[in-house]
Design a protein around this motif. Structure first.
Motif, PDB file in Angstrom:
ATOM      1  N   GLY A 139      11.740  54.666  13.575  1.00 19.06           N
ATOM      2  CA  GLY A 139      12.320  53.411  14.439  1.00 19.06           C
ATOM      3  C   GLY A 139      12.812  52.292  14.316  1.00 19.06           C
ATOM      4  N   PHE A 140      13.005  52.056  13.360  1.00 21.95           N
ATOM      5  CA  PHE A 140      13.984  51.273  12.944  1.00 21.95           C
ATOM      6  C   PHE A 140      15.931  50.911  12.131  1.00 21.95           C
ATOM      7  N   THR A 141      16.553  50.402  13.563  1.00 22.62           N
ATOM      8  CA  THR A 141      18.136  50.069  12.508  1.00 22.62           C
ATOM      9  C   THR A 141      18.560  49.666  13.391  1.00 22.62           C
ATOM     10  N   GLY A 142      19.882  48.728  12.301  1.00 22.88           N
ATOM     11  CA  GLY A 142      20.346  47.444  12.850  1.00 22.88           C
ATOM     12  C   GLY A 142      21.286  47.297  12.249  1.00 22.88           C
ATOM     13  N   VAL A 143      21.685  45.435  11.989  1.00 23.77           N
ATOM     14  CA  VAL A 143      23.277  45.425  11.955  1.00 23.77           C
ATOM     15  C   VAL A 143      22.718  43.475  11.109  1.00 23.77           C
ATOM     16  N   VAL A 144      23.352  43.881   9.489  1.00 22.67           N
ATOM     17  CA  VAL A 144      23.041  42.965   8.696  1.00 22.67           C
ATOM     18  C   VAL A 144      23.497  42.264   9.014  1.00 22.67           C
ATOM     19  N   GLU A 145      23.227  40.467   8.690  1.00 23.03           N
ATOM     20  CA  GLU A 145      24.218  39.345   8.860  1.00 23.03           C
ATOM     21  C   GLU A 145      24.362  38.886   7.567  1.00 23.03           C
ATOM     22  N   LYS A 146      25.916  39.301   6.494  1.00 23.27           N
ATOM     23  CA  LYS A 146      25.987  38.890   5.347  1.00 23.27           C
ATOM     24  C   LYS A 146      27.395  37.497   5.902  1.00 23.27           C
ATOM     25  N   VAL A 147      26.555  36.419   5.082  1.00 23.89           N
ATOM     26  CA  VAL A 147      27.246  34.879   5.341  1.00 23.89           C
ATOM     27  C   VAL A 147      28.740  35.447   3.639  1.00 23.89           C
ATOM     28  N   ASP A 148      29.263  34.669   3.795  1.00 22.44           N
ATOM     29  CA  ASP A 148      31.115  34.982   2.900  1.00 22.44           C
ATOM     30  C   ASP A 148      30.980  33.649   2.402  1.00 22.44           C
ATOM     31  N   LEU A 149      29.814  32.567   1.435  1.00 23.06           N
ATOM     32  CA  LEU A 149      30.012  31.586   0.098  1.00 23.06           C
ATOM     33  C   LEU A 149      31.169  32.426  -0.497  1.00 23.06           C
ATOM     34  N   ILE A 150      31.656  32.841  -0.643  1.00 21.88           N
ATOM     35  CA  ILE A 150      33.171  33.391  -2.452  1.00 21.88           C
ATOM     36  C   ILE A 150      34.046  33.145  -0.915  1.00 21.88           C
ATOM     37  N   GLY A 151      33.807  33.281   0.311  1.00 22.00           N
ATOM     38  CA  GLY A 151      35.053  33.703   0.752  1.00 22.00           C
ATOM     39  C   GLY A 151      35.862  32.307   1.245  1.00 22.00           C
ATOM     40  N   THR A 152      35.029  31.623   1.816  1.00 19.87           N
ATOM     41  CA  THR A 152      34.751  30.413   2.462  1.00 19.87           C
ATOM     42  C   THR A 152      35.176  29.240   1.301  1.00 19.87           C
ATOM     43  N   LEU A 153      34.498  28.951  -0.219  1.00 22.67           N
ATOM     44  CA  LEU A 153      34.787  28.642  -1.887  1.00 22.67           C
ATOM     45  C   LEU A 153      37.039  29.116  -1.821  1.00 22.67           C
ATOM     46  N   ASP A 154      36.821  30.238  -1.475  1.00 22.18           N
ATOM     47  CA  ASP A 154      38.346  30.256  -2.146  1.00 22.18           C
ATOM     48  C   ASP A 154      38.847  29.846  -0.784  1.00 22.18           C
ATOM     49  N   ILE A 155      39.109  29.883   0.155  1.00 20.32           N
ATOM     50  CA  ILE A 155      39.862  29.325   1.152  1.00 20.32           C
ATOM     51  C   ILE A 155      39.881  27.836   0.744  1.00 20.32           C
ATOM     52  N   GLY A 271      28.069  34.776  15.726  1.00 17.47           N
ATOM     53  CA  GLY A 271      27.015  35.700  16.252  1.00 17.47           C
ATOM     54  C   GLY A 271      27.558  36.959  17.242  1.00 17.47           C
ATOM     55  N   HIS A 272      28.772  36.086  18.443  1.00 11.16           N
ATOM     56  CA  HIS A 272      29.405  37.193  18.807  1.00 11.16           C
ATOM     57  C   HIS A 272      29.543  38.423  18.420  1.00 11.16           C
ATOM     58  N   TYR A 273      29.427  38.987  17.196  1.00  7.10           N
ATOM     59  CA  TYR A 273      30.009  40.178  16.548  1.00  7.10           C
ATOM     60  C   TYR A 273      29.518  40.689  16.541  1.00  7.10           C
ATOM     61  N   GLN A 274      27.677  39.724  15.455  1.00  5.94           N
ATOM     62  CA  GLN A 274      26.370  40.865  15.862  1.00  5.94           C
ATOM     63  C   GLN A 274      26.510  40.983  17.074  1.00  5.94           C
ATOM     64  N   GLY A 275      26.232  40.531  18.032  1.00  4.97           N
ATOM     65  CA  GLY A 275      25.985  41.118  19.423  1.00  4.97           C
ATOM     66  C   GLY A 275      26.274  42.477  19.567  1.00  4.97           C
ATOM     67  N   VAL A 276      27.813  42.646  19.702  1.00  5.26           N
ATOM     68  CA  VAL A 276      28.979  43.433  19.806  1.00  5.26           C
ATOM     69  C   VAL A 276      28.331  45.028  19.181  1.00  5.26           C
ATOM     70  N   PHE A 277      28.064  44.822  17.620  1.00  8.15           N
ATOM     71  CA  PHE A 277      27.732  45.944  17.084  1.00  8.15           C
ATOM     72  C   PHE A 277      26.373  46.382  17.468  1.00  8.15           C
ATOM     73  N   ALA A 278      25.401  45.088  17.370  1.00 12.52           N
ATOM     74  CA  ALA A 278      23.848  45.552  18.006  1.00 12.52           C
ATOM     75  C   ALA A 278      24.118  46.186  19.806  1.00 12.52           C
ATOM     76  N   ASN A 279      25.248  45.870  20.554  1.00 14.52           N
ATOM     77  CA  ASN A 279      25.071  46.572  21.695  1.00 14.52           C
ATOM     78  C   ASN A 279      25.386  47.987  21.427  1.00 14.52           C
ATOM     79  N   GLU A 280      26.283  48.257  20.458  1.00 11.73           N
ATOM     80  CA  GLU A 280      26.830  49.898  19.885  1.00 11.73           C
ATOM     81  C   GLU A 280      25.816  50.437  19.518  1.00 11.73           C
ATOM     82  N   LEU A 281      24.731  50.232  18.849  1.00 12.66           N
ATOM     83  CA  LEU A 281      23.514  51.004  18.190  1.00 12.66           C
ATOM     84  C   LEU A 281      22.709  51.023  19.010  1.00 12.66           C
ATOM     85  N   VAL A 296      21.767  52.379   9.243  1.00 13.49           N
ATOM     86  CA  VAL A 296      22.353  50.653   8.982  1.00 13.49           C
ATOM     87  C   VAL A 296      23.807  50.009   9.273  1.00 13.49           C
ATOM     88  N   ILE A 297      24.095  48.366   9.902  1.00  5.95           N
ATOM     89  CA  ILE A 297      25.606  48.334   9.570  1.00  5.95           C
ATOM     90  C   ILE A 297      24.921  47.146   8.604  1.00  5.95           C
TER      91      ILE A 297
END
Length: 943
Positions: A139-155, A271-281, A296-297
């Motif tokens: 009875g569980f599914t959802g959306v994982v939050e994945k921060v991009d430390l390397i992407g921020t360091l890159d830019i 956070g908005h995208y987390q809500g969008v994908f959670a809405n879809e599920l 799980v996304i």
């Protein structure tokens, strides 16, 4: 009456059923949104606002709870929350619970079965997710939050090329849960030229003091929150603002909620995208889809976002940002600066009035153009119908012409001026002219004897030109005529014509159409028959009553020397008394050598007794005539020919049999063909049976492997799972090997029997080869080889079979892996040369010996036949590759130097399909590519 009553009851039942469905549809969904933190926490507010927009319809009753885990936590606090929720919601049955962030997710993992046993749970904003968390949960599914430390360091490193030091502020969330030494080691591995300092400070004062001490060449990455001097948790906005006003160096972050409050930006989690994908599920669950089947996304996009004010502060140019970047706080536009000034408002009002007038005029123009467009559509529709009718008539005419061209009869049409308007292939062949040299010419002046022209023209004039109008029908049949045609070579042909008159819808004669049969051969035979009557009084001692009919038969058979059918006559002593030219050709003897010789001497020894007995039975009239028999006859040079004979008898007036009359056809080639076809049929049946026998155990192997795989995941201890997994992989790999062998055997049989068909479509060969090559990258990387793809063409559309190309490339890549060592390079290149598209698959492996290059593409050949070889294979893979390339009208060759590598070069024709609705085919079956790769790479151990 009873029937009417039943009908009424049935209608009432349908009405009640619809009402029940309607009432069920009106039932509201009960939804609980469980937040980890507090109202006003920007991250969760963004998620909640998005959830409410997507689920806040009148059909959903939404309850919102905040656990406030920042201000209170611990086991006793969680127990109190448990008691509160149990008391508060004991009479609720939730259809769906949405858990926001880790604390809410962990709480539901622990207490869901007690508090909300029937509810489905969709989580979002969860960090450090591991599939093991849900291993025993339903009875569980959802959306994982994945921060991009390397992407921020890159830019950050891209925008600040002189960075010496990166200071990373973390707390007990997100990447903060990773130990400092592990995190620092990963950062050093990412870029060891920069110094990294990781600070876990709870107090904002400590953080402010740290940033004040930083110098030029340093940057800050904000990845956590702080408490104020009283130990209270600061809001996210206050956290970044207080840090920014004390910092002289750029601050970057990982979350959008810090943007606009002192940070430059970064690759931010939203956070908005987390809500969008959670809405879809959530909508999938509420619509009835089984939540346990919804994956799980784990990957949602993080966006490059920047604050223009902070960019100006640190001299960062917009042009240096990634193209897809989002920028906030740009300078106000001219409109925003002047919108409150009276003169500007007057100008805007005037523009609105002018726009209103323009709109009115545009509407009138639009209406006029719409009417014009409708009239144009009507016109186009009429033109389309006319064009379709024209095409239909043309196709019908072409179809009629094709039927006429297939006929073995001459068809010709003439107009009133005696000119040819149509002639079929038979007519062109008979005259010896191409159709273009006949159409438009006078038929009588160009293709008839000069002495016949005047009479034929007068006949045409009287029967066609001077006829009165007809009242009904389009064709009027005239009498049959016979005349002579003269071909290009001067040969004269006798033609019997059946003529018809053509007229238009008004009854006016428009010309003639005639069908003609060439009877030249028949006329020649008749003449020769008259000249070929033979007197046989001195040849045979037959009764007088047989001499006349035999004379006619012999004379006829003399004419039939032009036939391919053998005709023979034998007397009661079974001696030849007559044979035609065809019989001489079959036996290889001339007529003088045949006449008077016993028939049995021309028959295979093993069959002579049987044939002798058969002839005796025929002479004794014990067999039904005509009698059919196939006899193996011997020729003069000793060859064996199989002749099919139809045998009858010749009687005198008293009914006494005097001779045997036979006709024969040489069926040797047909018999050989039948034997060959029967052999091929047996061979195909053998391979079909072999396929069945091989595939049946394969299916059982795969089924058993799947069941074992499912069973051991649930039942076996963890310590034994690794061994079972290894054995399962062995079963699968060897199953794929056997399936690949079966498929190769079947396909090579189909190709050899011309029953293998390509599904040819226009394909982008560059995209197809790139997609196939890159799909194997993980496999090849696991074997410690280097894979490279290079195309000199951005796009190239040719006609090909995608799945055949896929099989060719995968087979060559599999061979490259087999015959290379760790660290070797495998390259796929694509370019164009002249009118060919070239695909090259090369490697830096062990290469091929020069003596083995000539049979590399031979079927069932193996370069390495030793029992100690590192790979397996049947030796038909490259043979099928060559056959598939040749089916595309292409070619393949190999260049190799032993010890230095090999290069397989495929040349395909640069050709497209030409058709009106020509489109580039798109392959939608790429999801099955993993199974195909497993199949083609099954001979490589360890994949």
């Amino acid at each position: 009456m009873q029937i009417a009553r039943k009908i009424y009851l049935f209608i009432l039942f349908l009405i009640i059923l619809n009402l029940i469905s309607y009432v069920e549809a009106l039932e509201d969904n009960e939804i609980l949104i469980l937040n980890s933190y507090y109202r006003g926490y920007n991250w969760e507010d963004d998620i909640n606002n998005t959830l409410l927009k997507g689920l806040g319809s009148g059909k959903n009753n939404i309850h919102i709870e905040y656990m406030d885990i920042h201000h209170a936590n611990g086991e006793s606090y969680l127990n109190r929350l448990y008691d509160i929720y149990k008391s508060k919601y004991q009479n609720y049955q939730f259809d769906l619970i949405i858990a926001v962030d880790n604390a809410a997710f962990d709480f539901l993992l622990r207490y869901k079965e007690d508090l909300f046993p029937q509810a489905s749970v969709v989580f979002c904003g969860v960090n450090n997710f591991d599939d093991k968390l849900l291993a025993r949960k339903q009875g569980f599914t959802g959306v994982v939050e994945k921060v991009d430390l390397i992407g921020t360091l890159d830019i950050a490193l891209q925008l600040h090329s002189d960075i010496d030091k990166v200071v990373l502020f973390v707390d007990d969330t997100s990447i903060g849960t990773v130990k400092d030494e592990i995190l620092k080691e990963e950062l050093l591995h990412y870029n060891n030229e920069v110094e990294y300092e990781i600070i876990r400070a709870e107090s904002i004062m400590i953080a402010q003091e740290k940033v004040r001490s930083l110098a030029e060449g340093d940057i800050v990455i904000l990845a956590g929150g702080f408490n104020d001097k009283n130990g209270n948790r600061l809001s996210l906005k206050d956290t970044s603002n207080l840090l920014a006003i004390n910092s002289q160096v750029p601050i970057y972050s990982l979350w959008k909620f810090f943007l606009g409050h002192g940070i430059v930006g970064g690759k931010l989690t939203n956070g908005h995208y987390q809500g969008v994908f959670a809405n879809e599920l959530a909508n999938k669950v509420l619509s009835g889809e089984d939540i346990n089947n919804i994956p799980v996304i784990k990957d949602i996009p993080n966006l490059y976002m920047f604050d223009y004010k902070e960019m100006k502060r640190f001299g960062i140019k917009v042009s240096n940002l990634p193209l897809e970047s989002i920028i906030i706080s740009r300078d106000q536009s001219f409109f925003m600066k002047n919108k409150d000034k009276p003169i500007f408002q007057v100008i805007i009002f005037s523009i609105i009035i002018l726009l209103f007038l323009v709109i009115i005029l545009s509407i009138n123009i639009f209406k006029r153009k719409r009417v014009e467009g409708e009239l144009l559509l009507i016109k186009e529709e009429l033109e389309k119908k006319v064009a379709e009718r024209t095409i239909k008539l043309r196709l019908e005419k072409e179809k009629l012409h094709s039927y006429l061209d297939m006929a073995d009869v001459v068809f010709v049409a003439l107009d009133l001026e005696q000119k040819v308007t149509m002639i079929n292939k038979k007519g062109c062949k008979l005259l010896g002219y191409p159709k273009e040299e006949i159409i438009g010419k006078n038929w009588f002046d160009n293709f008839m004897r000069q002495e016949d022209r005047k009479a034929v023209k007068n006949l045409f004039k009287n029967r066609v030109v001077n006829r009165e109008k007809y009242e009904e029908g389009e064709i009027f049949i005239t009498k049959t005529t016979e005349n002579l045609l003269v071909s290009r070579s001067g040969e004269t042909r006798i033609i019997i014509w059946h003529n018809a008159i053509l007229k238009d819808k008004n009854g006016n004669v428009t010309g003639t159409v005639s069908s003609g049969i060439d009877v030249t051969k028949e006329r020649l035979l008749e003449e020769r028959l008259e000249k070929s009557i033979i007197n046989i009084d001195d040849l045979l001692n037959f009764p007088p009553e047989l001499k006349k009919p035999l004379s006619l038969i012999f004379s006829s058979l003399h004419i039939l020397d032009i036939s391919e059918i053998s005709f023979i006559v034998m007397d009661r002593q079974k001696r030849f008394v007559m044979a035609n030219q065809a019989a001489e050709d079959v036996f290889g003897y001339n007529r003088e050598e045949i006449i008077g010789t016993k028939v049995l001497e021309f028959i295979k020894k093993e069959e002579r007794d049987e044939v002798d007995q058969t002839l005796n039975n025929i002479l004794a009239q014990r067999l039904k005539l005509p009698f059919y028999i196939e006899i193996s006859c011997l020729t003069k040079d000793g060859r064996e020919r199989i002749i099919a004979w139809y045998i009858s008898i010749l009687k005198d007036d008293n009914g006494v049999v005097q001779a045997i009359f036979s006709t024969g056809v040489d069926i040797t080639e047909r018999k050989l063909l039948e034997e060959k076809l029967e052999y091929n049929k047996l061979k195909v049946e053998f391979f079909a049976n072999l396929t069945h026998e091989l595939k049946t155990p394969l299916n059982l192997i795969f089924s058993a492997a799947q069941m074992l795989e499912m069973y051991h995941k649930k039942k076996l201890p963890a310590a034994e799972q690794e061994d079972v997994t290894r054995y399962l992989n062995i079963i699968k790999q060897n199953g794929y090997r056997q399936l690949r062998l079966v498929n190769n055997l079947v396909d090579i049989t189909k190709i050899n029997s011309n029953s293998f068909k390509l599904d040819l479509k226009n394909q982008d060969i560059v995209e197809s080869v790139r997609e196939i090559t890159l799909s194997t990258a993980e496999y090849i990387k696991n074997k410690d080889r280097i894979l490279e793809f290079d195309s000199k063409l951005d796009k190239k559309v040719i006609v090909c079979d995608f799945f055949a190309i896929e099989r060719i490339i995968l087979n060559l890549l599999s061979n490259a892996v087999k015959f290379t060592n760790e660290g070797d390079k495998i390259m796929v290149e694509l370019y164009q040369a002249d009118n060919k598209v070239i695909i090259s698959v090369s490697d830096t492996g062990i290469g091929i010996e020069a003596s083995k290059l000539e049979f590399i593409f031979d079927r069932f050949r193996q370069i390495d036949k030793s029992f100690s070889r590192n790979t397996e294979g049947s030796g038909i893979g490259l043979a099928i590759v060559k056959l598939l390339v040749e089916l595309h009208n292409g070619s393949i060759k190999v260049e190799s130097q032993y010890g230095q590598g090999s290069n397989f070069i495929i040349e395909l024709p640069d050709v497209e399909l030409k058709q009106e609705d020509n489109k580039i085919a798109v392959n939608n079956n790429i999801g099955n590519l993993v199974d195909i790769i497993n199949l083609e790479f099954s001979d490589v151990y360890g994949l």
